[in-house]
Enzyme design. Structure first.
Site, PDB file in Angstrom:
ATOM      1  N   LYS A 147      81.027  28.609  63.105  1.00 30.61           N
ATOM      2  CA  LYS A 147      82.028  28.956  64.123  1.00 30.61           C
ATOM      3  C   LYS A 147      83.242  28.048  63.977  1.00 30.61           C
ATOM      4  O   LYS A 147      83.107  26.827  63.811  1.00 30.61           O
ATOM      5  CB  LYS A 147      81.422  28.833  65.533  1.00 30.61           C
ATOM      6  CG  LYS A 147      80.382  29.914  65.822  1.00 30.61           C
ATOM      7  CD  LYS A 147      79.907  29.848  67.261  1.00 30.61           C
ATOM      8  CE  LYS A 147      78.723  30.763  67.501  1.00 30.61           C
ATOM      9  NZ  LYS A 147      79.065  32.100  67.943  1.00 30.61           N
ATOM     10  N   LYS A 154      69.040  32.268  79.151  1.00 28.95           N
ATOM     11  CA  LYS A 154      69.398  33.693  79.163  1.00 28.95           C
ATOM     12  C   LYS A 154      69.591  34.104  80.622  1.00 28.95           C
ATOM     13  O   LYS A 154      69.010  33.501  81.536  1.00 28.95           O
ATOM     14  CB  LYS A 154      68.259  34.533  78.581  1.00 28.95           C
ATOM     15  CG  LYS A 154      67.861  34.139  77.167  1.00 28.95           C
ATOM     16  CD  LYS A 154      68.762  34.730  76.129  1.00 28.95           C
ATOM     17  CE  LYS A 154      68.259  34.411  74.739  1.00 28.95           C
ATOM     18  NZ  LYS A 154      69.261  34.629  73.702  1.00 28.95           N
ATOM     19  N   GLU A 201      73.924  32.186  78.267  1.00 27.52           N
ATOM     20  CA  GLU A 201      74.128  33.602  77.938  1.00 27.52           C
ATOM     21  C   GLU A 201      73.825  34.439  79.168  1.00 27.52           C
ATOM     22  O   GLU A 201      72.939  34.094  79.951  1.00 27.52           O
ATOM     23  CB  GLU A 201      73.187  34.012  76.804  1.00 27.52           C
ATOM     24  CG  GLU A 201      73.517  33.331  75.494  1.00 27.52           C
ATOM     25  CD  GLU A 201      72.592  33.803  74.377  1.00 27.52           C
ATOM     26  OE1 GLU A 201      73.023  34.642  73.584  1.00 27.52           O
ATOM     27  OE2 GLU A 201      71.441  33.341  74.333  1.00 27.52           O
ATOM     28  N   HIS A 227      74.140  29.790  62.347  1.00 22.16           N
ATOM     29  CA  HIS A 227      75.464  30.416  62.397  1.00 22.16           C
ATOM     30  C   HIS A 227      76.438  29.650  63.287  1.00 22.16           C
ATOM     31  O   HIS A 227      77.640  29.815  63.179  1.00 22.16           O
ATOM     32  CB  HIS A 227      75.365  31.905  62.767  1.00 22.16           C
ATOM     33  CG  HIS A 227      75.120  32.189  64.218  1.00 22.16           C
ATOM     34  ND1 HIS A 227      73.893  32.086  64.813  1.00 22.16           N
ATOM     35  CD2 HIS A 227      75.963  32.579  65.203  1.00 22.16           C
ATOM     36  CE1 HIS A 227      73.987  32.409  66.085  1.00 22.16           C
ATOM     37  NE2 HIS A 227      75.235  32.716  66.356  1.00 22.16           N
ATOM     38  N   HIS A 241      70.872  25.370  67.090  1.00 31.06           N
ATOM     39  CA  HIS A 241      72.284  25.356  67.474  1.00 31.06           C
ATOM     40  C   HIS A 241      72.677  24.115  68.287  1.00 31.06           C
ATOM     41  O   HIS A 241      73.671  23.469  68.005  1.00 31.06           O
ATOM     42  CB  HIS A 241      72.646  26.599  68.291  1.00 31.06           C
ATOM     43  CG  HIS A 241      72.249  27.896  67.644  1.00 31.06           C
ATOM     44  ND1 HIS A 241      72.289  28.090  66.287  1.00 31.06           N
ATOM     45  CD2 HIS A 241      71.822  29.073  68.173  1.00 31.06           C
ATOM     46  CE1 HIS A 241      71.901  29.332  66.003  1.00 31.06           C
ATOM     47  NE2 HIS A 241      71.602  29.944  67.129  1.00 31.06           N
ATOM     48  N   ARG A 255      61.610  48.748  52.521  1.00 33.53           N
ATOM     49  CA  ARG A 255      60.572  49.777  52.401  1.00 33.53           C
ATOM     50  C   ARG A 255      61.076  51.200  52.616  1.00 33.53           C
ATOM     51  O   ARG A 255      60.387  52.146  52.310  1.00 33.53           O
ATOM     52  CB  ARG A 255      59.473  49.491  53.415  1.00 33.53           C
ATOM     53  CG  ARG A 255      58.274  48.834  52.750  1.00 33.53           C
ATOM     54  CD  ARG A 255      57.290  48.426  53.784  1.00 33.53           C
ATOM     55  NE  ARG A 255      57.956  47.608  54.797  1.00 33.53           N
ATOM     56  CZ  ARG A 255      57.469  46.475  55.274  1.00 33.53           C
ATOM     57  NH1 ARG A 255      56.325  46.029  54.865  1.00 33.53           N
ATOM     58  NH2 ARG A 255      58.120  45.782  56.183  1.00 33.53           N
TER      59      ARG A 255
HETATM   60  C1  BG6 Z   1      70.743  33.354  68.019  1.00 32.13           C
HETATM   61  C2  BG6 Z   1      69.607  33.394  69.008  1.00 32.13           C
HETATM   62  O1  BG6 Z   1      70.500  32.389  67.052  1.00 32.13           O
HETATM   63  O2  BG6 Z   1      71.949  33.066  68.690  1.00 32.13           O
HETATM   64  C3  BG6 Z   1      69.896  34.386  70.109  1.00 32.13           C
HETATM   65  O3  BG6 Z   1      68.414  33.778  68.336  1.00 32.13           O
HETATM   66  C4  BG6 Z   1      71.233  34.141  70.725  1.00 32.13           C
HETATM   67  O4  BG6 Z   1      68.868  34.347  71.094  1.00 32.13           O
HETATM   68  C5  BG6 Z   1      72.305  34.032  69.653  1.00 32.13           C
HETATM   69  O5  BG6 Z   1      71.520  35.206  71.610  1.00 32.13           O
HETATM   70  C6  BG6 Z   1      73.638  33.659  70.250  1.00 32.13           C
HETATM   71  O6  BG6 Z   1      74.629  33.665  69.276  1.00 32.13           O
HETATM   72  P1  BG6 Z   1      76.147  33.706  69.687  1.00 32.13           P
HETATM   73  O7  BG6 Z   1      76.885  33.506  68.417  1.00 32.13           O
HETATM   74  O8  BG6 Z   1      76.389  35.044  70.323  1.00 32.13           O
HETATM   75  O9  BG6 Z   1      76.357  32.598  70.678  1.00 32.13           O
END
Ligand code: BG6
Length: 514
Positions: free
Chosen positions: A210, A366, A244, A206, A268, A69
């Site tokens: 890795k 977290k 994390e 993702h 994940h 946008r």
């Molecule tokens: C994401 C989550 O998919 O993965 C996040 O939404 C998380 O909350 C992140 O922080 C962590 O990714 P990585 O690659 O830093 O472990």
């Protein structure tokens, strides 16, 4: 390999049997990013595209189109992209790489629901086809909130962009969350599959991009040493941890009401479980890899009763390193009444001949003590120890630990004789570290996955069935938690709620302190 997995023929001339590391280079194509002004595009996607270009893995005439946008010209888009590349790219900035990439960048200014915008997108892509030779091959990256999926898909379909002609390909890349529960995931899959055949849908998890996660399959299936021991005869339990240290400041819009189980376990961690528990695929073609993953996920069941086998928590104020930090309820944008969990743990059993009876403990949180992701296979004790009992007091259980990040590698823990005149045995670690073993650095997950999309190599993308099975595993926990009120508070900088420790203690085990 199925025909769609085959390495495109035009790559073959580059193949040299003596060099197995020769790069895979994408053919003529362009990528359209929806949501290009978002955080993900800025921090990950645009830098990953630059890194691919910098490694020579994109075709010279590659096209990159932003759709959004903002009232941007092509030049404004390029200037924004340049900023994010300079800030976040993995490879060094090189002017000629940027110039080449920049010459194929375009911006289409439109809302997601405006048919005119898609008409202009069609014209832009046709212009790239003729000026850059992108050959009608286009990938549409939906880095947008799930609520916007239906309208974008509908417009891609209505404008004819979803279908190429002849040998042209059209693919769609979808970011999580893939739904909110099983019912919404099914609905979403239906909407997506109405427009794109499953073969053209690339759902990004993702973690599967890795290096250390893909290495789980190499470790298991390229060696004789490990896999024969990975079964209920030898394994006591498996711990999959994604911890994390960061909090959720700035992410309330996405995270409040979602929580740790939906954000991380559903995708994940369940994918990590599939990688460590699946049987050997016949090959690494997408059909074979996904067949094995679907099989293992179909056999994965929650261990009951959920009150005892799951745990959740919400971080309260505490410390991150030397800094005092606030609790979730004080973070900007979160409701002070929020019941969103920032820590989640579940126990599952993989009901196959290989694994039945071996608990898999999955946890994520977290604001924990340290950022670490690992898969730890903890073995049973040896059936007999022919030592004086005092000599083995410090002997724990053998473990194989796949260190996904940040200290990438593999550790084997086993007992060894303490040097000296007695037969005392103590745990030692044998380590493999990527940094020491290889000179090559690992590509970012997004680099690898975007390239896989452009090459039409879908093995590392979950199919609709995997996504639905993951929700099927998790849904009963989410329902139970929704009915249970507030999660337990845990202090920032610690290792999660007491109920999570209790969850393992009940089974006579303990969480590893990575
Ligand atoms: C994401 C989550 O998919 O993965 C996040 O939404 C998380 O909350 C992140 O922080 C962590 O990714 P990585 O690659 O830093 O472990």
């Amino acid at each position: 390999m199925s025909s769609r997995d085959a390495v495109p023929e035009w790559i073959n001339p580059l193949r040299d049997e003596r060099d197995k590391r020769l790069p895979r280079i994408a053919g003529p194509c362009s990528v359209v990013i929806f949501g290009v002004t978002g955080d993900l595009a800025r921090k990950k996607l645009l830098p990953a595209v630059y890194d691919l270009a910098s490694r020579g893995l994109l075709p010279p005439g590659f096209g990159l189109v932003g759709f959004g946008r903002r009232d941007w010209s092509h030049e404004d888009f390029a200037a924004e992209a340049l900023k994010s590349i300079r800030d976040h790219a993995r490879t060094p900035f090189r002017e000629h790489v940027w110039e080449q990439l920049c010459s194929g960048m375009r911006f289409v200014n439109s809302s997601f629901g405006d048919a005119d915008g898609y008409q202009r997108l069609t014209e832009t892509l046709a212009e790239l086809d003729s000026s850059r030779g992108t050959a009608g091959n286009h990938a549409f990256y939906l880095s947008i909130p799930p609520s916007a999926f239906p309208v974008v898909l509908e417009q891609l379909c209505g404008s004819g962009l979803a279908n190429g002609t002849g040998s042209q390909w059209r693919r769609v890349i979808i970011e999580k969350p893939f739904g909110h529960d099983l019912a919404s995931a099914k609905e979403l899959n239906k909407i997506v599959n109405n427009v794109f055949g499953e073969d053209s849908v690339f759902r990004i998890d993702h973690y599967l991009g890795k290096e250390t996660v893909q290495n789980i399959l190499a470790l298991r299936f390229a060696n004789q040493l490990f896999d024969p021991l990975l079964n209920a005869h030898y394994v006591d339990h498996v711990q999959i941890t994604m911890a994390e240290d960061i909090g959720l400041g700035g992410r309330a819009g996405y995270y409040d009401g979602i929580g740790a189980a939906r954000d991380v376990i559903q995708n994940h961690l369940i994918q990590l479980l599939a990688m460590i528990a699946m049987e050997e695929p016949v090959s690494f073609s997408s059909r074979e890899v996904r067949t094995e993953k679907v099989k293992v996920l179909s056999a994965t069941k929650l261990v009951q009763p959920l009150d005892e086998t799951t745990a959740r928590g919400q971080y309260s104020a505490g410390w991150q390193g030397a800094e005092p930090v606030v609790g979730l309820l004080e973070e900007a944008g979160f409701s002070p009444e929020s019941t969103t969990e920032t820590y989640a743990a579940i126990t599952v059993d993989v009901q196959t001949r290989r694994w039945a009876g071996v608990p898999f403990f999955l946890r994520t949180g977290k604001r924990l003590g340290r950022r670490v992701t690992e898969v730890a296979v903890v073995f049973k004790r040896a059936p007999h120890l022919p030592f004086d009992a005092t000599m083995t007091e410090d002997l724990g259980q053998n473990a194989l630990v796949i260190r996904v990040q940040p200290d990438e590698g593999v550790t084997m823990r086993f007992g060894s004789k303490v040097p000296g005149s007695s037969m005392e045995v103590r745990d030692v670690n044998m380590d493999f570290n990527y940094g020491e073993a290889f000179t090559e650095s690992s590509p970012e997950a997004y680099e690898r996955l975007i390239l896989d999309v452009l090459l039409g190599f879908p093995s590392w993308f979950p199919i609709n069935e995997e996504v639905e099975l993951s929700w099927e595993i998790l849904d009963p926990v989410l329902e139970r938690w929704a009915a249970d009120g507030k999660p337990e508070a845990y202090e920032s900088g610690g290792w999660g709620p007491e109920s999570a420790n209790e969850m393992l203690r009940r089974t006579g085990r303990e969480w590893r302190r990575p």
